[in-house]
Design a protein around this motif. Structure first.
Motif, short mmCIF file in Angstrom:
data_model
loop_
_atom_site.label_atom_id
_atom_site.label_comp_id
_atom_site.label_asym_id
_atom_site.label_seq_id
_atom_site.Cartn_x
_atom_site.Cartn_y
_atom_site.Cartn_z
N PRO A 1 0.68 7.50 -2.20
CA PRO A 1 1.12 7.90 -3.68
C PRO A 1 1.97 6.91 -3.79
O PRO A 1 2.04 6.58 -5.17
CB PRO A 1 1.88 9.15 -3.10
CG PRO A 1 1.26 9.75 -2.00
CD PRO A 1 0.65 8.47 -1.10
N VAL A 2 2.62 6.01 -2.97
CA VAL A 2 3.58 5.00 -3.57
C VAL A 2 2.43 3.80 -4.07
O VAL A 2 2.86 3.37 -5.10
CB VAL A 2 4.18 4.24 -2.30
CG1 VAL A 2 5.00 3.16 -2.72
CG2 VAL A 2 5.13 5.41 -1.56
N GLY A 3 1.49 3.78 -3.53
CA GLY A 3 0.57 2.76 -4.19
C GLY A 3 -0.06 3.11 -5.47
O GLY A 3 -0.40 2.05 -6.19
N THR B 1 1.38 7.07 9.21
CA THR B 1 2.03 6.37 7.96
C THR B 1 1.29 6.07 6.66
O THR B 1 1.87 6.15 5.67
CB THR B 1 2.51 4.89 8.47
OG1 THR B 1 1.29 4.27 8.92
CG2 THR B 1 3.58 5.08 9.56
N SER B 2 0.23 5.96 6.80
CA SER B 2 -0.80 5.85 5.54
C SER B 2 -0.74 6.85 4.48
O SER B 2 -0.99 6.77 3.44
CB SER B 2 -2.29 5.55 5.88
OG SER B 2 -2.86 6.74 6.48
N ILE B 3 -0.85 7.99 5.04
CA ILE B 3 -0.74 9.32 4.16
C ILE B 3 0.32 9.45 3.21
O ILE B 3 0.18 9.99 2.27
CB ILE B 3 -1.19 10.76 4.87
CG1 ILE B 3 -1.77 11.71 3.89
CG2 ILE B 3 0.12 11.13 5.63
CD1 ILE B 3 -2.24 12.86 4.83
N PHE B 4 1.31 8.87 3.81
CA PHE B 4 2.55 9.00 2.79
C PHE B 4 2.64 7.78 1.98
O PHE B 4 3.72 7.65 0.86
CB PHE B 4 4.00 8.99 3.84
CG PHE B 4 4.01 10.08 4.65
CD1 PHE B 4 4.31 11.49 4.26
CD2 PHE B 4 3.77 10.23 5.95
CE1 PHE B 4 4.28 12.42 4.97
CE2 PHE B 4 3.66 11.10 6.69
CZ PHE B 4 4.03 12.26 6.19
N LEU C 1 -1.01 1.80 1.33
CA LEU C 1 -0.54 1.21 0.01
C LEU C 1 -1.98 0.69 -0.94
O LEU C 1 -2.26 0.88 -2.02
CB LEU C 1 0.14 -0.05 0.44
CG LEU C 1 1.54 0.45 0.49
CD1 LEU C 1 2.22 -0.80 1.09
CD2 LEU C 1 2.44 0.90 -0.74
N LEU C 2 -2.94 0.05 0.08
CA LEU C 2 -4.03 -0.23 -0.53
C LEU C 2 -4.87 0.77 -1.25
O LEU C 2 -5.53 0.51 -2.24
CB LEU C 2 -4.79 -1.39 0.20
CG LEU C 2 -4.38 -2.46 0.77
CD1 LEU C 2 -5.20 -2.97 1.88
CD2 LEU C 2 -4.04 -3.33 -0.25
N ILE D 1 -8.97 1.44 -2.55
CA ILE D 1 -9.88 1.33 -1.72
C ILE D 1 -9.07 1.97 -0.48
O ILE D 1 -8.08 2.33 -0.44
CB ILE D 1 -10.04 -0.17 -1.29
CG1 ILE D 1 -8.71 -1.00 -0.95
CG2 ILE D 1 -10.67 -0.97 -2.45
CD1 ILE D 1 -8.80 -2.23 -0.65
N GLY D 2 -9.98 2.19 0.57
CA GLY D 2 -9.42 2.77 1.63
C GLY D 2 -8.58 2.19 2.74
O GLY D 2 -8.28 2.71 3.76
N GLY D 3 -8.58 0.74 2.62
CA GLY D 3 -7.89 0.02 3.39
C GLY D 3 -8.66 -0.49 4.66
O GLY D 3 -8.05 -1.10 5.53
N GLY D 4 -9.99 -0.09 4.79
CA GLY D 4 -10.85 -0.31 5.81
C GLY D 4 -10.91 -1.99 6.26
O GLY D 4 -11.08 -2.37 7.31
#
Length: 263
Positions: free
Chosen positions: A231-233, A225-228, A16-17, A23-26
């Motif tokens: 696009p929502v973000g 989960t993150s790869i899906f 999502l982030l 950003i990559g969410g790191g």
């Protein structure tokens, strides 16, 4: 099972982030991984290094998903991406080498200080346009180098650094976010190469899931989960005001920064 669920939960947030803020969410993934690794009794001497290396590995894929979505919406300036990429690649590899040679304590302190800096930045007014000259090739190469070094050392995709720079150069915020999302890929791939190389050279493997400073179980759990969610973000980024979300995210970063600096 709890490890897999933790990794998958981190992936939801990271995706999502990645799409929402470029950003990559790191800044979220690293603290969560460090917590899970401590449960697994991973050596404290390498846990933060593995968390950062694994974070970059996940960003190498989430950034592709986010980049594809932003490209579809026409919010990526590929000319600017090409200008930034050489500096990002050299800087990211250099950052991985620097991080690998820092002690766990020093690297955690650097991460905590960066999280506090980003938390503070989110409460400040948006940057004003300074000059389109910031988009000159020499300036972007130098800034790309700096962004790559810092991003690799804290395991992020570089959006928190690239977006303000592009806005100050006169780019619209949506275009700045999309371009920053595209920059996450060269940062992440270069950083992963550096962290695997340095980890193998220091013989730091503590698990069959680990190669250098990359933990593959954590990577698989997060990416599932993150790869899906990226696009929502990206869709949310086109429809929502970032004001309140940014403030809430800043509070979380404040907590993360204080915890890391106090460890």
């Amino acid at each position: 099972m709890i490890e897999w669920l933790s990794y998958a939960g981190a992936g939801v947030i990271a995706g999502l982030l990645a799409g929402l803020f470029g950003i990559g969410g790191g800044l979220i993934i690293v603290p969560i991984l460090l917590l899970v690794f401590s449960w697994q009794t991973m050596s404290a001497d390498v846990a933060i290094h593995v968390a950062i290396g694994t974070s970059l590995m996940t960003i190498s894929l989430t950034s592709l998903s986010s980049m594809r979505a932003h490209h579809r919406y026409g919010t990526i300036d590929w000319i600017l991406v090409r200008k930034l990429t050489p500096g990002l690649v050299v800087g990211s590899i250099s950052g991985a080498v620097i991080a690998a040679n820092l002690s766990s304590q020093w690297l955690q302190s650097f991460f905590g200080a960066f999280a506090l800096l980003m938390a503070t930045r989110m409460w400040l007014p948006s940057p004003n346009t300074l000059s389109p000259k910031l988009l000159a090739h020499s300036g972007m190469s130098a800034y790309g180098l700096l962004t790559g070094v810092i991003s690799a050392m804290v395991g992020i995709g570089g959006g928190t650094l690239v977006v303000p720079y592009l806005v100050m150069a006169g780019q619209q915020i949506q275009r700045a976010v999309g371009t920053a999302a595209a920059c996450g890929f060269p940062i992440a791939v270069s950083g992963v190469i550096g962290f695997i190389w340095m980890g193998l050279s220091q013989q730091t493997n503590t698990s069959s899931w680990q190669t250098g400073f990359v933990h593959w179980q954590a990577f698989l759990g997060i990416i599932s989960t993150s790869i899906f969610m990226a696009p929502v973000g990206a869709i949310m980024a086109k429809k929502l005001s970032h004001g309140k979300l940014s403030k809430l995210f800043s509070l979380l970063l404040l907590v993360v920064g204080v915890v890391f600096l106090s460890r």
